[in-house]
Structures are given as C-alpha cells and as structure tokens.
Motif scaffolding. Structure first.
Motif, PDB file in Angstrom:
ATOM      1  N   GLU A   1       0.852  -1.198   0.000  1.00 22.24           N
ATOM      2  CA  GLU A   1       0.000   0.000   0.000  1.00 22.24           C
ATOM      3  C   GLU A   1       0.882   1.240   0.000  1.00 22.24           C
ATOM      4  N   PHE A   2       0.383   2.293  -0.625  1.00 21.18           N
ATOM      5  CA  PHE A   2       1.113   3.566  -0.625  1.00 21.18           C
ATOM      6  C   PHE A   2       0.184   4.676  -0.124  1.00 21.18           C
TER       7      PHE A   2
ATOM      8  N   ARG B   1      -1.358   7.498   2.224  1.00 24.15           N
ATOM      9  CA  ARG B   1      -0.979   8.453   3.272  1.00 24.15           C
ATOM     10  C   ARG B   1      -2.164   8.668   4.193  1.00 24.15           C
TER      11      ARG B   1
ATOM     12  N   LYS C   1       8.239  -1.314  -1.851  1.00 24.48           N
ATOM     13  CA  LYS C   1       7.593  -0.593  -0.753  1.00 24.48           C
ATOM     14  C   LYS C   1       8.635   0.021   0.193  1.00 24.48           C
TER      15      LYS C   1
ATOM     16  N   ASN D   1       9.463   4.173   0.676  1.00 27.24           N
ATOM     17  CA  ASN D   1       9.369   4.906   1.943  1.00 27.24           C
ATOM     18  C   ASN D   1      10.734   5.414   2.395  1.00 27.24           C
TER      19      ASN D   1
ATOM     20  N   LEU E   1      11.607   8.552   0.407  1.00 27.07           N
ATOM     21  CA  LEU E   1      10.879   9.744   0.859  1.00 27.07           C
ATOM     22  C   LEU E   1      11.450  10.244   2.190  1.00 27.07           C
TER      23      LEU E   1
ATOM     24  N   LEU F   1      10.016  18.114   0.501  1.00 22.52           N
ATOM     25  CA  LEU F   1      11.178  18.976   0.730  1.00 22.52           C
ATOM     26  C   LEU F   1      10.847  20.033   1.779  1.00 22.52           C
ATOM     27  N   ASP F   2       9.919  19.714   2.691  1.00 25.77           N
ATOM     28  CA  ASP F   2       9.590  20.662   3.751  1.00 25.77           C
ATOM     29  C   ASP F   2      10.439  20.368   4.981  1.00 25.77           C
TER      30      ASP F   2
ATOM     31  N   GLY G   1      10.793  16.932  11.167  1.00 20.78           N
ATOM     32  CA  GLY G   1      11.132  15.609  10.657  1.00 20.78           C
ATOM     33  C   GLY G   1       9.942  14.676  10.602  1.00 20.78           C
ATOM     34  N   TYR G   2      10.224  13.445  10.183  1.00 21.89           N
ATOM     35  CA  TYR G   2       9.123  12.495   9.981  1.00 21.89           C
ATOM     36  C   TYR G   2       8.800  11.717  11.256  1.00 21.89           C
TER      37      TYR G   2
ATOM     38  N   PHE H   1       1.219  13.414  14.408  1.00 22.72           N
ATOM     39  CA  PHE H   1       2.522  13.410  13.710  1.00 22.72           C
ATOM     40  C   PHE H   1       2.473  14.199  12.415  1.00 22.72           C
ATOM     41  N   LYS H   2       1.263  14.424  11.903  1.00 30.24           N
ATOM     42  CA  LYS H   2       1.080  15.271  10.720  1.00 30.24           C
ATOM     43  C   LYS H   2      -0.385  15.697  10.690  1.00 30.24           C
TER      44      LYS H   2
ATOM     45  N   ARG I   1       7.444  23.796  11.970  1.00 34.08           N
ATOM     46  CA  ARG I   1       7.065  23.334  10.625  1.00 34.08           C
ATOM     47  C   ARG I   1       7.160  24.454   9.592  1.00 34.08           C
TER      48      ARG I   1
HETATM   49  C1  UDX Z   1       3.676   7.339   4.406  1.00 35.48           C
HETATM   50  C2  UDX Z   1       3.834   7.224   2.883  1.00 35.48           C
HETATM   51  O1  UDX Z   1       3.698   8.516   2.281  1.00 35.48           O
HETATM   52  C3  UDX Z   1       2.836   6.248   2.315  1.00 35.48           C
HETATM   53  O2  UDX Z   1       3.049   6.103   0.917  1.00 35.48           O
HETATM   54  C4  UDX Z   1       3.050   4.935   3.018  1.00 35.48           C
HETATM   55  O3  UDX Z   1       2.328   3.914   2.515  1.00 35.48           O
HETATM   56  C5  UDX Z   1       2.818   5.103   4.503  1.00 35.48           C
HETATM   57  O4  UDX Z   1       3.758   6.061   4.995  1.00 35.48           O
HETATM   58  P1  UDX Z   1       2.120   8.677   6.116  1.00 35.48           P
HETATM   59  O5  UDX Z   1       2.878   7.993   7.222  1.00 35.48           O
HETATM   60  O6  UDX Z   1       0.642   8.766   6.205  1.00 35.48           O
HETATM   61  O7  UDX Z   1       2.427   7.955   4.702  1.00 35.48           O
HETATM   62  O8  UDX Z   1       2.684  10.153   6.054  1.00 35.48           O
HETATM   63  P2  UDX Z   1       3.345  11.158   4.982  1.00 35.48           P
HETATM   64  O9  UDX Z   1       2.346  12.131   4.513  1.00 35.48           O
HETATM   65  O10 UDX Z   1       4.113  10.438   3.959  1.00 35.48           O
HETATM   66  O11 UDX Z   1       4.341  11.950   5.964  1.00 35.48           O
HETATM   67  C6  UDX Z   1       5.280  11.240   6.765  1.00 35.48           C
HETATM   68  C7  UDX Z   1       5.999  12.152   7.726  1.00 35.48           C
HETATM   69  O12 UDX Z   1       6.924  12.970   7.040  1.00 35.48           O
HETATM   70  C8  UDX Z   1       5.131  13.101   8.532  1.00 35.48           C
HETATM   71  O13 UDX Z   1       5.619  13.092   9.860  1.00 35.48           O
HETATM   72  C9  UDX Z   1       5.342  14.449   7.897  1.00 35.48           C
HETATM   73  O14 UDX Z   1       5.179  15.510   8.802  1.00 35.48           O
HETATM   74  C10 UDX Z   1       6.798  14.324   7.452  1.00 35.48           C
HETATM   75  N1  UDX Z   1       7.146  15.180   6.307  1.00 35.48           N
HETATM   76  C11 UDX Z   1       6.573  14.953   5.099  1.00 35.48           C
HETATM   77  C12 UDX Z   1       8.107  16.166   6.455  1.00 35.48           C
HETATM   78  O15 UDX Z   1       8.657  16.372   7.539  1.00 35.48           O
HETATM   79  N2  UDX Z   1       8.462  16.910   5.358  1.00 35.48           N
HETATM   80  C13 UDX Z   1       7.909  16.711   4.133  1.00 35.48           C
HETATM   81  O16 UDX Z   1       8.286  17.428   3.181  1.00 35.48           O
HETATM   82  C14 UDX Z   1       6.925  15.708   3.985  1.00 35.48           C
END
Ligand code: UDX
Length: 450
Positions: free
Chosen positions: A152-153, A155, A205, A209, A212, A251-252, A256-257, A320-321, A410
């Motif tokens: 799955e991809f 979000r 997959k 990830n 990204l 690219l934001d 972080g993630y 987290f987002k 952010r």
């Molecule tokens: C992600 C993948 O995008 C999706 O394809 C996969 O199947 C599951 O994991 P998701 O976890 O829902 O999805 O979040 P996503 O929108 O990808 O963001 C991930 C994290 O990265 C968030 O914490 C977000 O705040 C952070 N992020 C994203 C950044 O810090 N900068 C960015 O430019 C983009």
C-alpha cells in the motif's frame, strides 16, 4: 462483483475494504477485536480519516460491505483475502511478523475453496515465500492458493483519495495468473499496474518509503547549513523543486518524519541490510538526522527564552502530521517530555488528536482552542502543520501570551510578518531571516581549501 475479504481493520485494511466495496465488490472486513467490529457495525470509525465514515456508511447500506470477527464467515465464499495487519518494530528494528503469521495459520485452517492471498502489510523482503509455507503447512487438507504482494502507498489523512487515484499499483507474485486476477480488481483505478516477483514488490515498498524519508532528512540537513550560512530553506526548497528530476514534494524542512510507517520502515530496511552483513550508511544517517530534530526544537527554544524551569510552553498540534489523530512516533511526545523534564509546564491544542494524545502525554494540559492554549504562555511551539493554524488571529495570540515567543517547528509562518507583529519568531533553516536580527553576523564567504 468479486467476493473479497480484508483481514485487519486498521488504517490500511479499513480503507482498502471500504474502497473495494465502493468499486462494486462484495467485501467482508474481519478483525479479531470484538470492540472494533462492534463499533464498525454501529458506524463508529476506529480511526480518524476524512471521508471514511461516509464511505463505510454508504457501502454498508448498499449491502456491499460488512464486518465480522468470524473467519469461517469471512472465508466462506471469498476468492481474495487481503492481509492488512500491523507489522510493528521488534526489539532491534526488525519487523515483528507475529500478526501476519497468526493470520496465515488461521486462513489455512478455514479456507475451503481456491484462494488468492494478497499481502498489503509492509513486510520484510522474503515474507511472501514464508507466508506461503505457513499456509501450506497448516492446511487441514490441500486447497490451492497463491500469494501476491500488493504494497500500500496510502498516506494517512488522504488515504481514500490515494487509494482511488494511485500513482501505480505494484503486484508481486510467482503465479502470473493470480497476479492477473488481482490486477483485474485494480483496473477501475486506471493507474499503471506493475507486475513483478514477490521479493521485488516487497522491496519497492521499503525503497519508496526510505527514499521519501531520505528526502526529508536531506532537506533538514540543508536547513541546518542554511541556518549557519544565512540562506532560507523555504526558498531553497522551491528553487530545487522546479527541477523535474528533483520535484517539489517532500522537501519541507522542520521537525522531521514520524508516524507509523517511515520510522519503522527505514529501521527495518537498515536491519535487513545489516543482517546480511551490509552497512546501510545512508539509511543510518537518515535516521540520525531525523532523531536530532526533536531535541533541537527544545535547544532552540532555550536560546530564545533561557532556562525553561517554571515556564509555560504551548504546543500547537500534537498528531505526527495534519488531518489525522495518529500519535504514533509523533514528535510532540518527545518534545513535551523533554520540556517537562526541564521544569516547564506544557499545554497543548490539536484539532482532532487530543483524545488519543492525552494518555501519552501525562501532565500536559489539553485546551479547547489555540487561544486558550496561548494564554499566559512564555512561548508557543508549532508541532503540526494543520492548515487551520496558518490562519490564526496571531495578534490575539500575541496579546494572550506572557511574552510573544514563537518557534515554528514546521515553518508555516512568514518570519517578516510574525516579526512585524512583534513576535520573537524563529523557524528551522530560515538563515537570512534569523541572521537579520543578529548584528554580529558577517556575510563571510567560506572557500573550500584547494
Ligand atoms: C507514508 C507514505 O507517504 C505512504 O506512501 C506509506 O504507505 C505510509 O507512509 P504517512 O505515514 O501517512 O504515509 O505520512 P506522509 O504524509 O508520507 O508523511 C510522513 C511524515 O513525514 C510526517 O511526519 C510528515 O510531517 C513528514 N514530512 C513529510 C516532512 O517532515 N516533510 C515533508 O516534506 C513531507
């Protein structure tokens, strides 16, 4: 109309079940949690996902979608069984496959007619073969089956639209006929369908990830350098993004993630590499850079207001987002804990995540809106880039605070605007803007030694 069963009603399973039923199939969604299934029967969603409740309701009413905890019921006439159960991180970062194994054994026990088992859970490369072995060794009597990997991809927050408008569908199998049947299910989505082998699909997959996540850590590293050299990361990202080979997405710079996927998947991929004697140095750096972001917010704040003991700090956002109530690996938890350890009182507001967040954030005061959150604060931190935060009445926030200090984790605000409103404002990597305040900053040029 195809008969489909989806096992696991978390984010991925529930969205998959609802969307396949919306495409006209008959779908039974199964979970071992009575509570979740009973809730779904009353149209109570176990997760917050925009549009999901309406989609489920519509398809249940049309008789295409139902919920059960009973394997015999779910397996009775099904031709396709999607596995969408969790694969959390194990102790060393490896994916924990206990749930997948349990599902495979139970499918084997109850399948009576030929079955295509499709794995949607993110699983280590090689799991498809392992799954097939579990099924065949647990069948009471031999019934033909095939395993297909269909990662799955999706979000969170835009999962339904991601399902309905995928960039691609990846299908991996050693049985081309089974893969072709699963491809048929995806044809209405009108996206490219890539057929490959099981292990390659599983790797696609992880690699997607990890890539990204790498983009995010890359831009965060550039943000750190921008801060030192007086460049602005927002502009740098825009300038880079116009190059079609780079693209404007992910690219934001910021905190972080987090979430349920990136942290666990990068870790699991690094684990797989190390387990085979490889040194995943890029993946390790991606994780290190990401782990540094959270303590960095707190140290930046201390640069702005000094020691935190006795201060009141407000958090704008907890999930987290944006557009989700998911708190898994959310930076807010680490940041709040660190602030509290240093003697600060923490208050917070999030548009949807406060209920889920409260048990994870003991001692953090949840407030009904951003304005009551700001009242009496020594500083406010932006943790989540919810759209509604971009349009707050900032003058009101300023007047409610004890002192107008805002650290933007952010980068959602424009430094000049916030400063013109009287805020002591900083973000990540807004070098030029930050150095404009610093009279001693010299625009010296660093030249690499010959
Ligand atoms: C992600 C993948 O995008 C999706 O394809 C996969 O199947 C599951 O994991 P998701 O976890 O829902 O999805 O979040 P996503 O929108 O990808 O963001 C991930 C994290 O990265 C968030 O914490 C977000 O705040 C952070 N992020 C994203 C950044 O810090 N900068 C960015 O430019 C983009």
């Amino acid at each position: 109309m195809k008969q489909i069963c989806v096992i696991g009603v978390g984010y991925v399973g529930l969205v998959t079940a609802a969307c396949f039923s919306d495409l006209g199939n008959r779908v039974i969604a199964l979970d071992i949690s009575e509570e979740r299934i009973e809730g779904l029967k009353r149209n109570e969603m176990p997760i917050y996902e925009p549009g999901l409740e309406e989609l489920v309701d519509r398809n249940v009413s049309a008789g295409r979608l139902s919920f059960t905890t009973s394997y015999p019921e779910a397996m009775e006439k099904t031709e396709f069984a999607f596995i969408a159960v969790g694969t959390p991180s194990g102790v060393d970062g490896e994916a924990d496959l206990r749930h997948v194994a349990a599902v495979a054994r139970t499918i084997a026990e109850y399948m009576r007619t030929p079955l295509i088992i499709i794995n949607k859970s993110t699983v280590p490369v090689g799991t498809g073969d392992w799954l097939a072995e579990i099924v065949s060794s647990n069948q009471a009597r031999p019934v033909p089956f095939s395993v297909v990997s269909c990662p799955e991809f999706l979000r969170e927050g835009s999962a339904i639209s991601d399902f309905m408008n995928p960039h691609r569908t990846v299908l991996g199998s050693l049985d081309p006929e089974a893969a072709e049947k699963v491809a048929q299910l995806h044809l209405p989505l009108r996206a490219p369908i890539m057929l490959t082998d099981l292990r390659t699909a599983e790797m696609i997959k992880y690699a997607s990830n990890a890539f990204l996540a790498t983009k995010i850590s890359f831009i965060n590293e550039i943000a750190n350098i921008c801060e030192e050299l007086g460049a602005d990361i927002k502009e740098v990202s825009v300038g880079m993004g116009y190059d079609k080979r780079i693209g404007p997405f992910f690219l934001d710079a910021g905190l972080g993630y987090g979430g349920s996927c990136f942290p666990k998947d990068v870790k699991a991929l690094a684990y797989m590499a190390a387990d085979k004697g490889r040194h995943p140095q890029l993946l390790n750096a991606v994780m290190d850079i990401n782990n540094d972001r959270r303590p960095m917010v707190v140290s930046r704040l201390k640069e702005m207001i000094g020691e935190l003991d006795g201060c009141t700090i407000g958090l704008l956002g907890l999930s987290f987002k944006p557009n989700t109530d998911d708190m898994r690996d959310s930076p807010s938890v680490d940041v709040a804990k660190s602030l509290q350890e240093q003697g600060a009182k923490v208050r917070a507001f999030d548009p949807v995540a406060m209920k889920v967040a409260a048990p994870l954030l003991p001692g953090v005061e949840m407030t009904p809106d951003p304005y009551s959150m700001a009242e009496g604060c020594d500083a406010v931190l932006v943790i989540t880039d919810w759209n509604e935060f971009k349009h707050l009445d900032l003058e009101r926030i300023r007047d409610l605070m004890k002192q107008p200090v805002l650290f933007d984790g952010r980068n959602i605000y424009e430094p000049e605007k916030l400063r013109s409103l009287g805020f002591n404002y900083r973000g990540f990597g807004r070098g030029y803007n930050d150095h404009m305040l610093d009279a001693e900053f010299e625009q010296d040029v660093v030249v690499a030694p010959a």
